[in-house]
Enzyme design. Structure first.
Site, PDB file in Angstrom:
ATOM      1  N   LYS A  32       0.840  -1.094   0.080  1.00 18.03           N
ATOM      2  CA  LYS A  32       0.195   0.058   0.023  1.00 18.03           C
ATOM      3  C   LYS A  32       0.757   1.273  -0.056  1.00 18.03           C
ATOM      4  O   LYS A  32       0.415   2.353  -0.477  1.00 18.03           O
ATOM      5  CB  LYS A  32      -0.915   0.000   1.216  1.00 18.03           C
ATOM      6  N   ASP A  62      -9.901   3.058   1.978  1.00 19.47           N
ATOM      7  CA  ASP A  62     -10.097   2.534   3.260  1.00 19.47           C
ATOM      8  C   ASP A  62     -10.344   3.741   4.272  1.00 19.47           C
ATOM      9  O   ASP A  62     -11.155   3.139   5.049  1.00 19.47           O
ATOM     10  CB  ASP A  62      -8.415   2.069   3.690  1.00 19.47           C
TER      11      ASP A  62
END
Ligand code: NAP
Length: 500
Positions: free
Chosen positions: A296, A333
């Site tokens: 990420k 997210d």
């Protein structure tokens, strides 16, 4: 049309008894009209029994589709212990009931093609090569060798250790009608599904027993990935990381594509090196991807541009591929964590402890800080905790202090307790001094940490709400359409329910 007819997904029938094979044939018939019969899986009968392989008449009596007979020897990854003559005898007994026979290339060495053809009668001959260890270096030369055997089609099934390996296997189908490409292994799974789109004459899928590493089930191949419907206009999406096999992303997104009538597909791309995946974007025409651990943050340096929020967070979980392979990053997210927590905790002025300081933790910390929570970060690497705390105006909390301090909520942002290591908990009961525990992990639905928290009488939140929210936000970024909430949610909950 394929050399093998209209039904290009081949269900593999592999069982020790004729009765179990019959069951599998009935199951396969619901989804495809092409099967491979693994005669070598049939257990040998007692001395004096007629060879079971000769008793296929009643077995195939109900079958209306195409059948490929295979009696693979142990030396080539099968279960038939015996000589090539035994193999040809087994195939000969079965051949009357099959339209094709698959004979591995090694079996031609003591004989020539006319001996093999004599054994199988008028059936068409598929010459196959298997390498369960690796993807051999010179595949085009292997194809030429297989073609010289004189069959009607060839099959190359090799173990792929990288996405790059699987691209080399797919490449063999270009401009040919007579090649079946089977990239084996987990790294080869996307190419296995995309093989038909790239010109393979067939794609194999297990009806019940897996007969090759990385094989997907017939149900997955046909209903989840719709491998036989995909064409060059289908947009390819996927999840990049390791591990990826536990992810419900494919369930979530493919359900969304189906519900919205899109002929697109979402696949799990297992890779240990980001460039291995990035070099597949152009050949596979990948339109977007999700990023999971451990990439990420690492993905940022490969992006051409980034949403300002994702840039501030310093972690990206969603990438859109724009014209000429330009990569644009987002973070969904952030949306997910707010949707999961806002209903349960009044975030403004609350004190929230985050355990872990990786990619997901960064999104959580930014979302919480933005909503006015005071964020504490505890991580096994204090430097990482300090960096994140500084970025969100929070504080570092040492592991020791967890036993003494109180928080409104504690959030686990480490993978500790995730399937298949579900018996581990990142924190102990004495460290849960809070009102609510939120575990980002969604598989298993109830982690060990959440069970401990429940025993302590605390409110608990699992990762599923966040997972659904971040996934639906990805879907909307990629497709420009509203995510079909109900269908995506139902598909994921059903998959989790079946797992339980
Ligand atoms: P990541 O970037 O690799 O970060 C993981 C963090 O956990 C790092 O701080 C790492 O510390 C720490 N950690 C790993 N193993 C540990 C251990 N044994 N003990 C203590 N700390 C440990 O991963 P991520 O992308 O943030 O994902 C973390 C978890 O969140 C995963 O389980 C993921 O599935 C879940 N997640 C869920 C959702 C959802 O929608 N529900 C969304 C995103 C992520 P080191 O740097 O020292 O290794």
């Amino acid at each position: 049309m394929s050399l093998f007819g209209k039904e290009r997904i081949c269900g593999v029938i592999a069982a020790a008894t004729l009765e179990a094979m019959r069951q599998q044939l009935r199951e396969a018939a619901k989804l495809t009209g092409t099967v491979e019969l693994r005669l070598d899986w049939l257990a040998p009968g007692k001395p004096g029994d007629r060879d079971k392989r000769g008793q296929l008449g009643p077995l195939l009596g109900e079958w209306r589709g195409l059948c490929i007979g295979t009696a693979r020897r142990t030396g080539a990854g099968g279960r038939l212990a015996g000589s090539v003559s035994d193999q040809l005898r087994a195939l000969g007994a079965a051949a009357r009931r099959c339209q094709w026979c698959d004979v591995e290339t090694e079996s031609f060495d003591p004989f020539d093609v006319s001996t093999v053809r004599l054994a199988i009668g008028k059936r068409r001959l598929l010459v196959s090569l298997h390498d369960f260890e690796r993807t051999p270096p010179d595949l085009p030369a292997l194809v030429r060798r297989l073609e010289r055997r004189g069959g009607d089609a060839i099959k190359i099934a090799v173990h792929c250790h990288s996405i790059a390996d699987s691209l080399r296997v797919l490449e063999l189908c270009r401009g040919r009608r007579n090649v079946i490409a089977v990239p084996m292994g987990e790294a080869g799974l996307p190419a296995r599904v995309l093989a038909l789109r790239h010109g393979s004459a067939l794609a194999y899928a297990s009806v019940r027993e897996k007969t090759a590493p990385g094989q997907v089930t017939l149900e997955e191949m046909k209903l989840r990935y719709r491998a036989d419907q995909l064409d060059r206009r289908s947009r390819v999406y996927g999840l990049v990381g390791h591990p990826v096999s536990q992810s419900l992303g494919p369930v979530l997104h493919n359900a969304g594509f189906i519900a919205r009538g899109l002929n697109d597909v979402y696949l799990p791309f297992l890779t240990r090196k980001l460039p291995d995946f990035l070099s597949a974007i152009e050949p596979l025409e990948i339109a977007g991807f999700s990023v999971t651990l451990p990439f990420k943050q690492a993905i940022l340096k490969h992006l051409h541009d980034c949403d300002p929020l994702a840039e501030a967070i310093g972690a990206v979980n969603t990438v859109v591929v724009r014209g000429r392979g330009r990569l644009y990053g987002y973070n969904t997210d952030y949306v997910g964590v707010l949707r999961a927590l806002q209903k349960r905790v009044r975030l403004r002025g609350s004190r929230v402890l985050l355990y872990g300081a990786g990619g997901a933790a960064r999104a959580v910390a930014f979302a919480l800080a933005q909503e006015g929570a005071v964020v504490g970060i505890c991580a096994r690497r204090e430097q990482q905790a300090r960096t994140l705390a500084r970025a969100v105006g929070g504080e570092v909390v040492s592991r020791r202090r967890l036993r003494a301090e109180f928080f409104d909520a504690i959030v686990n942002a480490t993978p500790v307790g995730m399937h298949p290591h579900a018996d581990a908990s990142p924190l102990e009961a004495g460290e849960l001094n809070c009102r609510l525990v939120f575990d980002l992990i969604y598989r298993p639905v109830k982690t060990k940490l959440l069970r401990i928290a429940e025993q302590c009488g605390l409110e608990t939140v699992g990762g599923i709400e966040m997972f659904l929210a971040q996934g639906m936000a990805q879907f909307e970024i990629w497709t420009g359409l509203r995510a079909p909430d109900k269908q995506m949610r139902t598909a994921v909950l059903k998959a989790l329910g079946e797992e339980k």
